[in-house]
Write a protein that holds these residues in place. Sequence first.
Motif, mmCIF file in Angstrom:
data_model
loop_
_atom_site.group_PDB
_atom_site.id
_atom_site.type_symbol
_atom_site.label_atom_id
_atom_site.label_comp_id
_atom_site.label_asym_id
_atom_site.label_seq_id
_atom_site.Cartn_x
_atom_site.Cartn_y
_atom_site.Cartn_z
ATOM 1 N N CYS A 19 0.830 36.177 -0.799
ATOM 2 C CA CYS A 19 0.802 34.723 -0.659
ATOM 3 C C CYS A 19 -0.603 34.219 -0.745
ATOM 4 N N GLU A 20 -1.448 34.978 -0.089
ATOM 5 C CA GLU A 20 -2.999 34.497 0.265
ATOM 6 C C GLU A 20 -3.868 34.802 -1.096
ATOM 7 N N ALA A 21 -3.127 36.050 -1.702
ATOM 8 C CA ALA A 21 -3.937 36.586 -2.950
ATOM 9 C C ALA A 21 -3.339 36.046 -4.271
ATOM 10 N N LYS A 22 -2.050 35.449 -4.420
ATOM 11 C CA LYS A 22 -1.692 35.057 -5.571
ATOM 12 C C LYS A 22 -0.614 33.876 -5.409
ATOM 13 N N THR A 23 -0.406 33.093 -6.090
ATOM 14 C CA THR A 23 0.540 31.857 -6.314
ATOM 15 C C THR A 23 1.742 32.061 -6.696
ATOM 16 N N TYR A 24 3.026 31.716 -5.956
ATOM 17 C CA TYR A 24 4.065 32.401 -6.415
ATOM 18 C C TYR A 24 4.964 31.018 -6.754
ATOM 19 N N ASP A 25 5.923 31.171 -7.414
ATOM 20 C CA ASP A 25 7.025 30.098 -7.796
ATOM 21 C C ASP A 25 8.239 30.043 -6.976
ATOM 22 N N LEU A 26 8.352 31.176 -6.386
ATOM 23 C CA LEU A 26 9.537 31.573 -5.615
ATOM 24 C C LEU A 26 9.317 32.527 -4.953
ATOM 25 N N ILE A 27 9.830 32.690 -3.441
ATOM 26 C CA ILE A 27 9.981 33.715 -2.559
ATOM 27 C C ILE A 27 11.259 34.027 -2.072
ATOM 28 N N GLU A 28 11.755 35.436 -2.269
ATOM 29 C CA GLU A 28 12.914 35.550 -1.668
ATOM 30 C C GLU A 28 12.509 36.182 -0.464
ATOM 31 N N LEU A 29 12.898 36.008 0.914
ATOM 32 C CA LEU A 29 12.629 36.534 2.173
ATOM 33 C C LEU A 29 13.575 36.926 2.924
ATOM 34 N N ASP A 30 13.732 38.309 3.154
ATOM 35 C CA ASP A 30 14.544 38.971 4.291
ATOM 36 C C ASP A 30 14.334 38.420 5.866
ATOM 37 N N VAL A 31 15.590 38.199 6.445
ATOM 38 C CA VAL A 31 15.179 37.691 7.833
ATOM 39 C C VAL A 31 14.826 38.739 8.693
ATOM 40 N N LEU A 32 15.610 39.832 8.825
ATOM 41 C CA LEU A 32 15.434 40.968 9.519
ATOM 42 C C LEU A 32 14.308 42.115 9.039
ATOM 43 N N LEU A 33 13.081 41.709 9.049
ATOM 44 C CA LEU A 33 12.066 42.507 8.465
ATOM 45 C C LEU A 33 11.433 43.462 9.747
ATOM 46 N N THR A 44 1.923 27.548 0.384
ATOM 47 C CA THR A 44 2.850 27.397 -0.898
ATOM 48 C C THR A 44 3.788 26.363 -0.468
ATOM 49 N N ASN A 45 4.189 25.696 -1.409
ATOM 50 C CA ASN A 45 5.282 24.925 -1.670
ATOM 51 C C ASN A 45 6.412 25.529 -2.293
ATOM 52 N N ALA A 46 6.444 26.623 -2.696
ATOM 53 C CA ALA A 46 7.422 26.948 -3.694
ATOM 54 C C ALA A 46 8.737 27.209 -2.662
ATOM 55 N N PRO A 47 9.731 27.321 -3.338
ATOM 56 C CA PRO A 47 11.271 27.635 -2.621
ATOM 57 C C PRO A 47 11.200 28.802 -1.932
ATOM 58 N N ILE A 48 11.572 29.034 -0.872
ATOM 59 C CA ILE A 48 11.697 30.168 -0.228
ATOM 60 C C ILE A 48 13.259 30.355 0.355
ATOM 61 N N LEU A 49 13.933 31.577 -0.409
ATOM 62 C CA LEU A 49 15.214 31.852 -0.158
ATOM 63 C C LEU A 49 15.568 33.072 0.902
ATOM 64 N N PHE A 50 15.873 32.619 2.075
ATOM 65 C CA PHE A 50 16.421 33.865 3.106
ATOM 66 C C PHE A 50 17.410 34.530 2.683
ATOM 67 N N LEU A 51 17.383 35.769 2.962
ATOM 68 C CA LEU A 51 18.602 36.597 2.656
ATOM 69 C C LEU A 51 18.575 37.522 3.668
ATOM 70 N N THR A 52 19.975 37.572 4.565
ATOM 71 C CA THR A 52 20.163 38.117 5.848
ATOM 72 C C THR A 52 21.600 38.391 5.945
ATOM 73 N N ALA A 53 21.974 39.135 6.980
ATOM 74 C CA ALA A 53 23.119 39.652 7.308
ATOM 75 C C ALA A 53 23.783 38.861 8.259
ATOM 76 N N ARG A 54 22.914 37.979 8.918
ATOM 77 C CA ARG A 54 23.322 36.524 9.957
ATOM 78 C C ARG A 54 24.192 35.604 9.169
ATOM 79 N N THR A 55 25.141 35.293 9.598
ATOM 80 C CA THR A 55 25.938 34.233 9.164
ATOM 81 C C THR A 55 26.213 32.925 9.949
ATOM 82 N N THR A 56 26.039 33.014 10.967
ATOM 83 C CA THR A 56 26.188 31.763 11.892
ATOM 84 C C THR A 56 25.437 30.438 11.336
ATOM 85 N N ASP A 57 25.893 29.392 11.908
ATOM 86 C CA ASP A 57 25.256 28.043 11.419
ATOM 87 C C ASP A 57 24.022 27.874 12.067
ATOM 88 N N PHE A 58 23.664 28.694 13.575
ATOM 89 C CA PHE A 58 22.453 28.499 14.158
ATOM 90 C C PHE A 58 21.372 29.241 13.185
#
Length: 251
Positions: A44-58, A74-88
Amino acid sequence: MNDAAILLVDDEQSILELLMTVLHKEEYTNVDTAITGEAAIAACEAKTYDLIELDVLLPGRSGIDICPFLRQTTNAPILFLTARTTDFDKLTGFAVGGDDYITKPFNPLEVVARIRSHLRRYLASASLLASEAEPERLSGRASAVYDYGRFQVDEAAGELTVEQKSVSCPALVFQLLLFLCKNPNRIFSKSELYECVWGEESLHDDNTVMVHIHRIRERIEPDPSNPRYIVNVRGLGYKLIQNEARRTHSS
């Protein structure tokens, strides 16, 4: 061919390959990958992205840990992808700067649909701001500024100023605040705000709006725990209080 720049961050190679395959079939070809948080920050420091899909458990620094650092570039949308499902867990993801939350196991077509939806809104917003700003620069026309004394929202420039200081504001947070500024003293339910700003039905997902309201309050309120600008009307929804606020113009 769609040239939107997408970054996929996940330590599971099979997931990266699956998403890459589906995205390529949808003609998204400008797609990069990273398998660690550090690699994602560097990308992200080297390139401008329009969207980021980001795993939680890296491995090492989690997606939750690095999201605030990504938000610095970046202000681009960030979509978390994870096995965690709680509201917290979901609220934590939204609180650190995420825009959406997808749980594993997932349907790859749903992920691509979410990506397409977020990209459509983000790129449309960026295009609108650019198209509005350029004629004003060339012709000298004034642009709308919503002035609430303590803070100002410049629609054309896409800027939030609080006590004469520019404040970073992710795209959807800014769009929600701008929508409320355009409709002061009017109560909107969570589902109405979601449909008006996100552009689709909320499907009873109230957490997204609640978290984005909280993120606005953190920026504009003297005391976010005791808001005086964006208030909750119990059982009805939210409204932006307009007292001496005024709509001005900047040249």
